[in-house]
Design an enzyme around this catalytic site. Structure first.
Site, PDB file in Angstrom:
ATOM      1  N   HIS A 191      26.612  19.143  13.601  1.00  6.39           N
ATOM      2  CA  HIS A 191      25.162  19.010  13.609  1.00  6.39           C
ATOM      3  C   HIS A 191      24.544  20.271  14.211  1.00  6.39           C
ATOM      4  CE1 HIS A 191      24.988  14.309  13.488  1.00  6.39           C
ATOM      5  NE2 HIS A 191      25.901  14.801  12.663  1.00  6.39           N
ATOM      6  N   GLU A 230      22.377  20.787  16.529  1.00  5.52           N
ATOM      7  CA  GLU A 230      22.321  20.854  17.991  1.00  5.52           C
ATOM      8  C   GLU A 230      23.665  21.240  18.592  1.00  5.52           C
ATOM      9  OE1 GLU A 230      19.799  17.114  16.897  1.00  5.52           O
ATOM     10  OE2 GLU A 230      21.458  18.265  16.036  1.00  5.52           O
ATOM     11  N   CYS A 259      20.463  12.706  17.382  1.00  6.58           N
ATOM     12  CA  CYS A 259      21.210  11.455  17.316  1.00  6.58           C
ATOM     13  C   CYS A 259      21.895  11.240  18.667  1.00  6.58           C
ATOM     14  CB  CYS A 259      22.234  11.500  16.184  1.00  6.58           C
ATOM     15  SG  CYS A 259      23.606  12.645  16.487  1.00  6.58           S
ATOM     16  N   CYS A 262      24.526  13.972  19.507  1.00  7.52           N
ATOM     17  CA  CYS A 262      23.920  15.240  19.926  1.00  7.52           C
ATOM     18  C   CYS A 262      23.245  15.104  21.288  1.00  7.52           C
ATOM     19  CB  CYS A 262      22.930  15.727  18.874  1.00  7.52           C
ATOM     20  SG  CYS A 262      23.740  16.219  17.342  1.00  7.52           S
TER      21      CYS A 262
END
Length: 150
Positions: free
Chosen positions: A58, A60, A89, A92
């Site tokens: 992801h 992040e 999420c 993250c």
């Protein structure tokens, strides 16, 4: 969770949106992130789950890795801010918690997978979280991506 944002905040979120557009063009869910420390971008990333075949790739998480390498240590300073186009999420958010980032600014709220749905009290008071910056642009990019997939 929404805050009062500065011109600098908008500038850095636009950099995150540029990363999200790269993800869109690559067929990735269009989420982009930048990490800023002492007024300069030290990391840029976008989702690369499909390219890397890695569910943890992801924006992040990739930005945290890049930023810690840039700073030369395993933690971010409390003076660092993550700008991300969509609410993190839970995965993250956990990574951001452990990174010791000082501030998180996101664009669009994530109604299904956002940390605030599943772990709303995850962040200590020391980590400032503010949402809603350039929310319309971030949401429209996500909607456009998923509409193009139908």
């Amino acid at each position: 969770m929404s805050g009062v944002f500065t011109r600098d905040d908008e500038y850095f979120m636009r950099a995150a949106l540029a990363e999200a557009r790269v993800a869109f063009d690559e067929g990735e869910i269009p989420i982009g992130a930048v990490i800023v420390c002492e007024g300069r971008i030290i990391a840029r990333a976008h989702n690369e789950v499909e390219r890397l075949l890695d569910p943890t790739a992801h924006a992040e998480v990739l930005a945290i890795t890049s930023a810690t390498q840039s700073l030369g240590g395993k933690f971010l300073s409390s003076g660092c801010t993550l700008y991300v186009t969509v609410e993190p999420c839970t995965m993250c958010a956990g990574a951001l918690f452990w990174s010791r980032v000082g501030r998180i600014v996101y664009g669009a709220k994530e109604e299904k997978f956002g940390y605030s749905c599943h772990a709303p009290s995850l962040f200590p008071k020391a980590i400032r979280v503010e949402g809603g910056l350039l929310e319309v642009e971030a949401r429209e990019l996500m909607q456009s991506f998923f509409a193009s997939r139908r």
